[in-house]
Design a protein around this motif. Structure first.
Motif, PDB file in Angstrom:
ATOM      1  N   MET A  55       0.836  -1.189   0.000  1.00  0.00           N
ATOM      2  CA  MET A  55       0.000   0.000   0.000  1.00  0.00           C
ATOM      3  C   MET A  55       0.879   1.250   0.000  1.00  0.00           C
ATOM      4  O   MET A  55       0.530   2.271  -0.548  1.00  0.00           O
ATOM      5  CB  MET A  55      -0.925   0.014   1.217  1.00  0.00           C
ATOM      6  N   HIS A  87      -9.925 -11.215   1.159  1.00  0.00           N
ATOM      7  CA  HIS A  87      -9.137 -10.084   1.645  1.00  0.00           C
ATOM      8  C   HIS A  87      -9.757  -9.512   2.906  1.00  0.00           C
ATOM      9  O   HIS A  87     -10.839  -9.925   3.327  1.00  0.00           O
ATOM     10  CB  HIS A  87      -9.034  -9.006   0.547  1.00  0.00           C
ATOM     11  N   LYS A 145      -6.578  -4.860   0.868  1.00  0.00           N
ATOM     12  CA  LYS A 145      -5.684  -5.184   1.980  1.00  0.00           C
ATOM     13  C   LYS A 145      -5.612  -6.688   2.248  1.00  0.00           C
ATOM     14  O   LYS A 145      -6.644  -7.353   2.320  1.00  0.00           O
ATOM     15  CB  LYS A 145      -6.169  -4.504   3.265  1.00  0.00           C
ATOM     16  N   ASN A 153      -0.991  -7.152  -0.865  1.00  0.00           N
ATOM     17  CA  ASN A 153      -1.907  -6.044  -1.123  1.00  0.00           C
ATOM     18  C   ASN A 153      -2.000  -5.848  -2.632  1.00  0.00           C
ATOM     19  O   ASN A 153      -1.052  -6.122  -3.368  1.00  0.00           O
ATOM     20  CB  ASN A 153      -1.400  -4.766  -0.466  1.00  0.00           C
TER      21      ASN A 153
END
Length: 195
Positions: free
Chosen positions: A27, A181, A153, A134
């Motif tokens: 991320m 996820h 995520k 991710n």
């Protein structure tokens, strides 16, 4: 505002879902990806960007009527589809890594892995953190400029399949990857704050 070239690209019109990419990344690296720093895999279809609340309605008292409470937030699995090619994608290699590591750890761990329930509780992935990744799903305009991006995520593949091979038809072979996820968020687009 009229001198800014981005002002003509980002507006309030609905966008089409024709141009998008899906990339594996941290991320923290999402800004680099959105700026075109990392190429994503070209899928023909992405579905499952859905979040919803589990609702519980309780009567507080006879005079007040029912009260609505949110018990939990849930996310659908992300499903990625594309035409199969002879060149393995990072996604295909990731799936094979996950299933291979799962098979090696099946008898050595407890929980979902020991029972063979790959789609079980995410707690079953303890000790296998290298398989959790991710993702960034980026919707772009026809000039490949990012418009909207979703950061997924802690995703892990729970299934990978290839469409049937049928000598009686002349259709493309497709691969489908299903990912579980822990949620997603809308990511800021670099340069959008300049408009």
């Amino acid at each position: 505002m009229a001198d800014n070239p981005l002002s003509n690209l980002l507006d309030q019109r609905p966008v089409t879902g024709l141009h998008f990419r899906v990339s594996l990344a941290d991320m923290a690296g999402a800004a680099s990806m959105l700026a075109g720093g990392v190429a994503g895999t070209k899928f023909s279809k992405v579905s499952g960007l859905k979040v919803y609340a589990s609702i519980n309605e309780e009567s507080i008292s006879k005079s007040d009527g029912p009260e609505t409470f949110i018990e939990d937030i849930r996310y659908d699995d992300i499903i990625l589809e594309r035409g199969l090619t002879s060149d393995p994608t990072p996604f295909m290699l990731w799936c094979m890594q996950v299933f291979s590591e799962f098979a090696r750890s099946k008898g050595a761990t407890s929980g979902a892995a020991a029972t063979g329930s790959l789609a079980g509780n995410m707690k079953g992935w303890s000790g296998m953190t290298s398989v959790v990744k991710n993702l960034v799903i980026t919707l772009m305009n026809e000039k490949s400029i990012p418009l909207i991006a979703w950061g997924i995520k802690d995703a892990v593949p729970i299934s990978w399949d290839v469409s049937p091979l049928d000598a009686m038809t002349n259709s493309y072979v497709t691969e489908t990857i299903k990912l579980r996820h822990k949620g997603f968020e809308i990511l800021p687009i670099p340069g959008a704050d300049m408009i």
